[in-house]
Design an enzyme around this catalytic site. Structure first.
Site, short mmCIF file in Angstrom:
data_model
loop_
_atom_site.label_atom_id
_atom_site.label_comp_id
_atom_site.label_asym_id
_atom_site.label_seq_id
_atom_site.Cartn_x
_atom_site.Cartn_y
_atom_site.Cartn_z
N ASP A 1 -8.10 -4.83 -1.83
CA ASP A 1 -7.95 -3.67 -2.82
C ASP A 1 -6.63 -3.26 -2.37
OD1 ASP A 1 -8.25 -2.46 -5.05
OD2 ASP A 1 -9.37 -0.87 -4.09
N1 LIG Z 1 -6.82 10.22 5.87
C1 LIG Z 1 -6.50 10.83 4.62
N2 LIG Z 1 -5.53 11.69 4.80
C2 LIG Z 1 -5.11 12.28 3.71
N3 LIG Z 1 -5.38 11.67 2.36
C3 LIG Z 1 -6.35 10.81 2.23
C4 LIG Z 1 -6.79 10.07 3.41
N4 LIG Z 1 -7.47 9.08 3.16
C5 LIG Z 1 -7.63 8.95 1.69
N5 LIG Z 1 -6.82 10.16 1.12
C6 LIG Z 1 -6.54 10.36 -0.03
O1 LIG Z 1 -7.66 10.06 -1.07
C7 LIG Z 1 -7.28 9.10 -1.79
C8 LIG Z 1 -8.60 8.33 -2.07
O2 LIG Z 1 -8.74 7.59 -0.77
P1 LIG Z 1 -9.54 6.46 -0.93
O3 LIG Z 1 -8.94 5.24 -1.31
O4 LIG Z 1 -9.98 5.96 0.73
O5 LIG Z 1 -11.04 6.53 -1.47
P2 LIG Z 1 -11.98 5.63 -2.41
O6 LIG Z 1 -13.19 6.43 -2.86
O7 LIG Z 1 -12.32 4.47 -1.57
O8 LIG Z 1 -10.83 5.27 -3.56
P3 LIG Z 1 -11.26 3.98 -4.75
O9 LIG Z 1 -12.42 4.32 -5.25
O10 LIG Z 1 -10.04 4.37 -5.56
O11 LIG Z 1 -10.90 2.83 -3.72
C9 LIG Z 1 -6.19 8.22 -1.31
O12 LIG Z 1 -5.51 7.58 -2.55
C10 LIG Z 1 -5.41 9.33 -0.63
O13 LIG Z 1 -4.57 9.97 -1.63
#
Ligand SMILES: Nc1ncnc2c1ncn2[C@@H]1O[C@H](COP(=O)(O)OP(=O)(O)OP(=O)(O)O)[C@@H](O)[C@H]1O
Length: 528
Positions: free
Chosen positions: A170
């Site tokens: 992804d």
């Molecule tokens: N370690 C971190 N520190 C700061 N911000 C973060 C961190 N991890 C994630 N984020 C923020 O949170 C957002 C969402 O995180 P992530 O993509 O891991 O979540 P997700 O629920 O898997 O999202 P998706 O469903 O879109 O794949 C990221 O785009 C980023 O902006």
């Protein structure tokens, strides 16, 4: 053939619906404290939201300067929920265990566990993701120098992940983020919820499954991924190519604009990768001429082929020369730092109205834990002093922290159970290894490394108990071997002089209770 992709696609909720669901989803309130690993993490604000949960900025309750990111995955959102975070923790663990891999582009995982409502993962906090930075700070623009920097660093991050034996599946600008100062020149790769190991334990490439559930983001997914075919390193690199093409011009990803039906998207993606020159000629693709080589090189990869990342980097170097890009210029996020005070607040502010008020109960709970912790420190300072080896509060704190950490790690290790399979090598899973040396090292490690949610809960509650002082005598026992030694010595000296003291020590003969025995011995000695 495209029908499976289409049916999968048609089941996907619309972007609008997704956004509404994200907004409606329950958010944690500022001040909520999550206990894990013997520590309390207090929620400050939302950093980002994904399809299955939110990412919060949290701080340590006992040291509020220490900030982390806490990713959550709510149980009420998706059936697949538990597997995503378990997979994600597996990647972090593989990264932390694998010494040979370059970890520059990975945030560090600190803890993981679950509450009644969600799984969570606490990790190193990073800055804004590349998508938000380009959109909010750069108003959609990117300098040619920065495109090369993004291409180089993201390629290296992907190579490191592949070296660990995992595919991302992804890749998109939202899943790469800028580091926080002083690591703000570094790009971090995020979100391993859809990752999958591509090797068997013996190092062979896993055979492709006949059909694969749809995973990924349509805009950046390869044509093969959209056709629900098994992905390989090649597909990650196709997504990377699309991501960089978008930097050169958003309209390069022509399928994101206008009325493209699913079949046309799949066909166009295939053509762009295999015959970019046709689109360049029609002025539908705008990119440095050499970038076409990257596309054709990626397209030529077979399912099992080892990508030649070095050759890809050389093409990027050629682009720098051909386009006369001045690589001494600062990259965009250094020149237009998103970390100025105002901008920083904007980036870190609650993104959608959630997280505003403090929960009074939680405040009380935090205060209670803090008070108990202080009491424990006072007790230990007194113990050291009485034992004739005075220590400062800082030294005591350090010893306590260290021991608590060790104790929690031990508990977590003990509590870890097996995990489910989502086609990711299941309960037997240990991330596939790249070379024989690594395989050997990992074969020795028998218990699976990732907690089942139940095990994580069990471990978490033990850790919570430790924080809530229930287990503090144990923690003290573990935390202060020096104090124990000192107390032992002191006790011996006192008992030599006082038969009553000897009795007291005999009554409390176990080493665990030396701490308790010492005051009695002292009392006896004082009486004497
Ligand atoms: N370690 C971190 N520190 C700061 N911000 C973060 C961190 N991890 C994630 N984020 C923020 O949170 C957002 C969402 O995180 P992530 O993509 O891991 O979540 P997700 O629920 O898997 O999202 P998706 O469903 O879109 O794949 C990221 O785009 C980023 O902006």
């Amino acid at each position: 053939m495209p029908t499976s992709a289409m049916s999968q696609e048609s089941k996907k909720p619309s972007v609008k619906k997704e956004k509404r669901k994200m907004k409606e989803r329950k958010k944690e309130r500022a001040g909520t404290v999550i206990f894990c690993g013997g520590k309390g993490y207090e929620v400050e604000n939302v950093l980002g939201s994904g399809g299955f949960g939110d990412v919060y900025k949290v701080c340590l309750t006992k040291n509020r300067e220490k900030k982390f990111a806490m990713k959550t995955e709510r149980f009420d959102v998706l059936d697949e929920k538990q597997r995503r975070m378990i997979v994600e923790t597996s990647v972090f663990e593989a990264c932390q265990e694998e010494r040979a891999t370059d970890k520059t582009h990975f945030a560090k995982m600190v803890e993981f566990g679950k509450t009644d409502e969600f799984n969570f993962l606490i990790m190193e906090i990073v800055g804004p993701n590349l998508f938000d930075f380009r959109r909010k700070t750069m108003k959609g623009t990117t300098s040619p120098r920065t495109i090369i920097e993004v291409a180089r660093q993201t390629l290296k991050a992907i190579e490191s992940l592949h070296e660990l034996g995992w595919l991302h599946r992804d890749l998109k600008p939202h899943n790469f983020a800028i580091g926080l100062p002083p690591r703000d020149a570094t790009i971090f790769i995020l979100d391993f919820g859809m990752a999958r190991p591509y090797r068997e334990k013996d190092g062979r490439i896993r055979a492709p499954r006949r059909s694969v559930p749809w995973k990924g983001t349509p805009r950046y997914a390869s044509a093969r991924a959209l056709l629900c075919e098994e992905q390989s390193r090649r597909d990650d690199l196709v997504s990377w190519c699309f991501m960089i093409l978008e930097y050169y011009r958003p309209a390069n990803l022509m399928w994101s604009f206008g009325n493209f039906d699913k079949n046309l998207i799949i066909q166009t993606k295939g053509f762009v990768i295999s015959s970019p020159e046709v689109f360049v000629e029609k002025k539908q693709l705008k990119m440095p001429a050499r970038f076409a080589e990257l596309l054709t090189m990626t397209n030529a990869l077979t399912f099992t082929a080892n990508p030649n990342y070095d050759a890809m980097r050389r093409i990027l170097d050629d682009i720098v020369k051909d386009e006369k890009i001045d690589m001494s210029l600062p990259i965009d996020w250094i020149a237009h730092s998103p970390f100025g005070d105002a901008e920083k607040d904007k980036l870190k502010a609650p993104s959608d109205g959630a997280v505003t008020k403090k929960d009074p109960d939680v405040n009380e709970q935090t205060k209670m834990v803090d008070a108990k912790r202080k009491q424990l420190e006072d007790d230990m300072i007194k113990m050291f002093k009485d034992a004739g080896q005075p220590k400062t509060r800082e030294e005591v704190r350090e010893a306590l922290d260290k021991r608590e950490e060790e104790l929690t790690k031990k508990l977590l290790r003990r509590a870890r159970g097996t995990k489910e399979d989502d086609g990711n090598q299941g309960g037997k899973k240990s991330p596939p290894k790249v070379d024989r040396r690594t395989r050997k090292t990992n074969e020795k490690k028998s218990p699976p490394k990732v907690a089942s949610p139940e095990a994580a809960k069990a471990a978490d509650s033990v850790a919570k108990d430790a924080v809530n002082k229930k287990a503090f005598p144990e923690t003290v026992k573990a935390a202060a071997p020096e104090a124990k030694d000192a107390a032992n010595k002191k006790t011996e000296a006192i008992t030599a002089a006082a038969p009553e003291a000897k009795d007291a020590v005999n009554k409390k003969a176990s080493p665990e209770t030396v701490k308790d025995a010492a005051p009695e011995a002292k009392d006896a000695a004082n009486k004497k």
